[in-house]
Design a protein around this motif. Structure first.
Motif, PDB file in Angstrom:
ATOM      1  N   GLN A 164       0.825  -1.200   0.000  1.00 11.78           N
ATOM      2  CA  GLN A 164       0.000   0.000   0.000  1.00 11.78           C
ATOM      3  C   GLN A 164       0.867   1.262   0.000  1.00 11.78           C
ATOM      4  OE1 GLN A 164      -2.356  -0.667   3.514  1.00 11.78           O
ATOM      5  NE2 GLN A 164      -4.139  -1.316   2.338  1.00 11.78           N
ATOM      6  N   VAL A 165       1.871   1.272   0.852  1.00 13.32           N
ATOM      7  CA  VAL A 165       2.744   2.439   0.953  1.00 13.32           C
ATOM      8  C   VAL A 165       3.484   2.677  -0.358  1.00 13.32           C
ATOM      9  CG1 VAL A 165       4.763   3.418   2.106  1.00 13.32           C
ATOM     10  CG2 VAL A 165       3.016   2.215   3.444  1.00 13.32           C
ATOM     11  N   THR A 166       4.121   1.630  -0.867  1.00 13.79           N
ATOM     12  CA  THR A 166       4.861   1.781  -2.127  1.00 13.79           C
ATOM     13  C   THR A 166       3.908   2.035  -3.287  1.00 13.79           C
ATOM     14  OG1 THR A 166       4.857  -0.644  -2.404  1.00 13.79           O
ATOM     15  CG2 THR A 166       6.785   0.358  -1.362  1.00 13.79           C
ATOM     16  N   GLY A 167       2.691   1.479  -3.196  1.00 10.05           N
ATOM     17  CA  GLY A 167       1.701   1.720  -4.242  1.00 10.05           C
ATOM     18  C   GLY A 167       1.283   3.170  -4.309  1.00 10.05           C
ATOM     19  N   PHE A 168       1.151   3.821  -3.147  1.00 11.85           N
ATOM     20  CA  PHE A 168       0.805   5.235  -3.169  1.00 11.85           C
ATOM     21  C   PHE A 168       1.947   6.062  -3.746  1.00 11.85           C
ATOM     22  CE2 PHE A 168       0.890   9.491  -1.310  1.00 11.85           C
ATOM     23  CZ  PHE A 168      -0.322   9.965  -1.787  1.00 11.85           C
ATOM     24  N   VAL A 169       3.181   5.727  -3.390  1.00  7.07           N
ATOM     25  CA  VAL A 169       4.327   6.445  -3.964  1.00  7.07           C
ATOM     26  C   VAL A 169       4.331   6.290  -5.484  1.00  7.07           C
ATOM     27  CG1 VAL A 169       6.845   6.556  -4.066  1.00  7.07           C
ATOM     28  CG2 VAL A 169       5.705   6.208  -1.866  1.00  7.07           C
ATOM     29  N   ALA A 170       4.058   5.061  -5.952  1.00  8.24           N
ATOM     30  CA  ALA A 170       3.991   4.822  -7.397  1.00  8.24           C
ATOM     31  C   ALA A 170       2.858   5.623  -8.031  1.00  8.24           C
ATOM     32  CB  ALA A 170       3.803   3.333  -7.675  1.00  8.24           C
ATOM     33  N   THR A 171       1.728   5.718  -7.333  1.00  9.32           N
ATOM     34  CA  THR A 171       0.595   6.493  -7.832  1.00  9.32           C
ATOM     35  C   THR A 171       0.951   7.972  -7.941  1.00  9.32           C
ATOM     36  OG1 THR A 171      -0.980   4.929  -6.852  1.00  9.32           O
ATOM     37  CG2 THR A 171      -1.811   7.109  -7.414  1.00  9.32           C
ATOM     38  N   ALA A 172       1.641   8.495  -6.937  1.00  3.30           N
ATOM     39  CA  ALA A 172       2.053   9.895  -6.969  1.00  3.30           C
ATOM     40  C   ALA A 172       3.003  10.165  -8.132  1.00  3.30           C
ATOM     41  CB  ALA A 172       2.721  10.271  -5.637  1.00  3.30           C
ATOM     42  N   ILE A 173       3.954   9.257  -8.345  1.00  2.00           N
ATOM     43  CA  ILE A 173       4.897   9.407  -9.453  1.00  2.00           C
ATOM     44  C   ILE A 173       4.163   9.355 -10.789  1.00  2.00           C
ATOM     45  CG2 ILE A 173       6.844   8.324 -10.656  1.00  2.00           C
ATOM     46  CD1 ILE A 173       7.862   7.431  -7.900  1.00  2.00           C
ATOM     47  N   ALA A 174       3.219   8.405 -10.911  1.00  2.00           N
ATOM     48  CA  ALA A 174       2.452   8.277 -12.148  1.00  2.00           C
ATOM     49  C   ALA A 174       1.616   9.529 -12.404  1.00  2.00           C
ATOM     50  CB  ALA A 174       1.555   7.043 -12.089  1.00  2.00           C
ATOM     51  N   TYR A 175       1.038  10.095 -11.347  1.00  2.00           N
ATOM     52  CA  TYR A 175       0.271  11.320 -11.501  1.00  2.00           C
ATOM     53  C   TYR A 175       1.166  12.463 -11.974  1.00  2.00           C
ATOM     54  CZ  TYR A 175      -2.788  15.256 -10.492  1.00  2.00           C
ATOM     55  OH  TYR A 175      -3.544  16.397 -10.612  1.00  2.00           O
ATOM     56  N   GLY A 176       2.368  12.549 -11.389  1.00  2.00           N
ATOM     57  CA  GLY A 176       3.310  13.575 -11.810  1.00  2.00           C
ATOM     58  C   GLY A 176       3.786  13.395 -13.235  1.00  2.00           C
ATOM     59  N   ALA A 177       3.788  12.143 -13.713  1.00  2.00           N
ATOM     60  CA  ALA A 177       4.236  11.860 -15.080  1.00  2.00           C
ATOM     61  C   ALA A 177       3.113  11.984 -16.097  1.00  2.00           C
ATOM     62  CB  ALA A 177       4.829  10.450 -15.153  1.00  2.00           C
ATOM     63  N   ASN A 178       1.865  12.081 -15.623  1.00  2.00           N
ATOM     64  CA  ASN A 178       0.758  12.081 -16.576  1.00  2.00           C
ATOM     65  C   ASN A 178      -0.284  13.148 -16.249  1.00  2.00           C
ATOM     66  OD1 ASN A 178      -1.610  11.364 -18.133  1.00  2.00           O
ATOM     67  ND2 ASN A 178      -0.694   9.375 -18.475  1.00  2.00           N
ATOM     68  N   ASP A 179      -1.292  12.796 -15.487  1.00  2.00           N
ATOM     69  CA  ASP A 179      -2.448  13.660 -15.292  1.00  2.00           C
ATOM     70  C   ASP A 179      -2.077  15.009 -14.701  1.00  2.00           C
ATOM     71  OD1 ASP A 179      -5.118  14.235 -15.494  1.00  2.00           O
ATOM     72  OD2 ASP A 179      -5.694  13.254 -13.628  1.00  2.00           O
ATOM     73  N   GLY A 180      -1.101  15.038 -13.807  1.00  2.00           N
ATOM     74  CA  GLY A 180      -0.707  16.289 -13.187  1.00  2.00           C
ATOM     75  C   GLY A 180      -0.013  17.251 -14.129  1.00  2.00           C
ATOM     76  N   GLN A 181       0.398  16.776 -15.295  1.00  3.98           N
ATOM     77  CA  GLN A 181       1.150  17.637 -16.206  1.00  3.98           C
ATOM     78  C   GLN A 181       0.277  18.616 -16.979  1.00  3.98           C
ATOM     79  OE1 GLN A 181       4.208  15.810 -18.564  1.00  3.98           O
ATOM     80  NE2 GLN A 181       5.123  14.803 -16.793  1.00  3.98           N
ATOM     81  N   LYS A 182      -1.038  18.537 -16.781  1.00 11.59           N
ATOM     82  CA  LYS A 182      -1.875  19.584 -17.383  1.00 11.59           C
ATOM     83  C   LYS A 182      -1.558  20.939 -16.772  1.00 11.59           C
ATOM     84  CE  LYS A 182      -5.802  18.115 -14.475  1.00 11.59           C
ATOM     85  NZ  LYS A 182      -5.513  16.685 -14.287  1.00 11.59           N
ATOM     86  N   LEU A 183      -1.102  20.940 -15.513  1.00 11.53           N
ATOM     87  CA  LEU A 183      -0.672  22.186 -14.890  1.00 11.53           C
ATOM     88  C   LEU A 183       0.568  22.744 -15.584  1.00 11.53           C
ATOM     89  CD1 LEU A 183      -1.101  21.355 -11.103  1.00 11.53           C
ATOM     90  CD2 LEU A 183      -2.401  23.029 -12.417  1.00 11.53           C
TER      91      LEU A 183
END
Length: 318
Positions: A164-183
């Motif tokens: 769970q812990v590592t999964g959230f870190v992976a989720t944060a990284i994935a968000y920064g690499a994709n969906d968050g880049q609209k900013l």
């Protein structure tokens, strides 16, 4: 640079933190039982750190789409942001689900039509790959959940918590690499820079961090309530499966430079994490909100973007 456009970009960044960041943090706090500062800190580092490291394919895709629709003008970007924000406000007021990414793409397409030239190939590619996100996350969750349920042993609970812990870190990284880049894409167009330059611009980094953090604070309580009413109340192993599956699906989109909604991918992964014998636990009416978000957001944002481009942009050029 027009001050109105800057203000709109700041408001947009806060809304992204509220609609995207707050649900991710709420999920982490509830499932991981971590102190409240830990998940948002990881997410904030990822949203600026991943593009800074050179991974900004999604931002480049979106920035190019925005430049086509805005003509590279400040007023054109203002129209795009107003269209997106208006769509979100109407959706919130009426209780209809929406997606910031879809609103941006819809508004951009509408503005392009009003400007006399729709880049149909790029828009269609972005939409098709975005739609693949929840489906890919669902399929991946089926596989990952099966693996986790087959795992047995004295330390299985400890292993699931670590996942769970590592999964959230992976989720944060994935968000920064994709969906968050609209900013990053919006601020790259705002400052007239490429994604590479914008990702390392202190003005962009500080603004994104500050606004995104403010949005998390504003939306955290609402997101925690929405999580209790979500598509599924996941068990610990399902949380781990959901995080890893949605992160993997969104990261695949980042490789192709295609924006994918992290929240929609998480919803797809949550459904996939439920074995067939537990499908009765799934709130299927909530899962249909993904379809409703697509049916509503794209045409509404496109119409608003088209209408504003025809009326406001000529005034800004005078």
């Amino acid at each position: 640079m027009d001050q109105i456009t800057v203000i709109l970009a700041v408001v947009f960044a806060v809304l992204v933190g509220r609609n995207d960041g707050a649900p991710l943090v709420a999920l982490a706090i509830r499932s991981l039982h971590q102190r409240i500062w830990w998940p948002p800190l990881v997410l904030l580092i990822a949203i600026v750190g991943v593009p800074f490291s050179g991974v900004h394919g999604v931002a480049s895709t979106l920035a190019e789409m925005f430049r086509v629709s805005t003509g590279g003008s400040g007023w054109g970007l203002a129209v795009l942001l107003v269209s997106t924000i208006a769509t979100l406000v109407v959706s919130t007021a009426t209780g209809i689900p929406t997606s910031i990414t879809l609103a941006l793409v819809g508004a951009s397409a509408g503005a392009q039509v009003a400007g006399g030239g729709l880049d149909a190939g790029r828009v269609l590619r972005v939409l098709l790959l975005a739609a693949a996100g929840p489906v890919a996350a669902w399929i991946l969750a089926l596989v990952v959940t099966r693996i986790l349920t087959l795992a047995r042993g004295r330390h299985v609970e400890r292993a699931v918590r670590w996942q769970q812990v590592t999964g959230f870190v992976a989720t944060a990284i994935a968000y920064g690499a994709n969906d968050g880049q609209k900013l990053l894409a919006v601020f790259a167009v705002l400052f007239g820079a490429g994604a590479t330059v914008a990702a390392q611009d202190p003005r962009v980094v500080l603004t994104v961090v500050g606004c995104f953090a403010a949005g998390i604070v504003v939306g955290l309580r609402r997101s925690a309530h929405a999580l209790r009413q979500g598509v599924l109340r996941p068990k610990p192993y399902q949380v781990a499966s959901t995080l890893w599956s949605s992160a993997s699906a969104v990261m695949l989109g980042a490789v192709g430079g295609a924006p994918m909604s992290m929240t929609q991918s998480i919803t797809g992964a949550l459904i996939g994490s439920a074995p067939p014998r537990e499908w009765r636990r799934v709130r299927w009416e909530q899962s249909r909100r993904i379809v409703l978000a697509w049916v509503w957001t794209l045409p509404v944002a496109a119409v608003i973007g088209w209408a504003l481009t025809l009326t406001i942009t000529p005034l800004g050029n005078n």
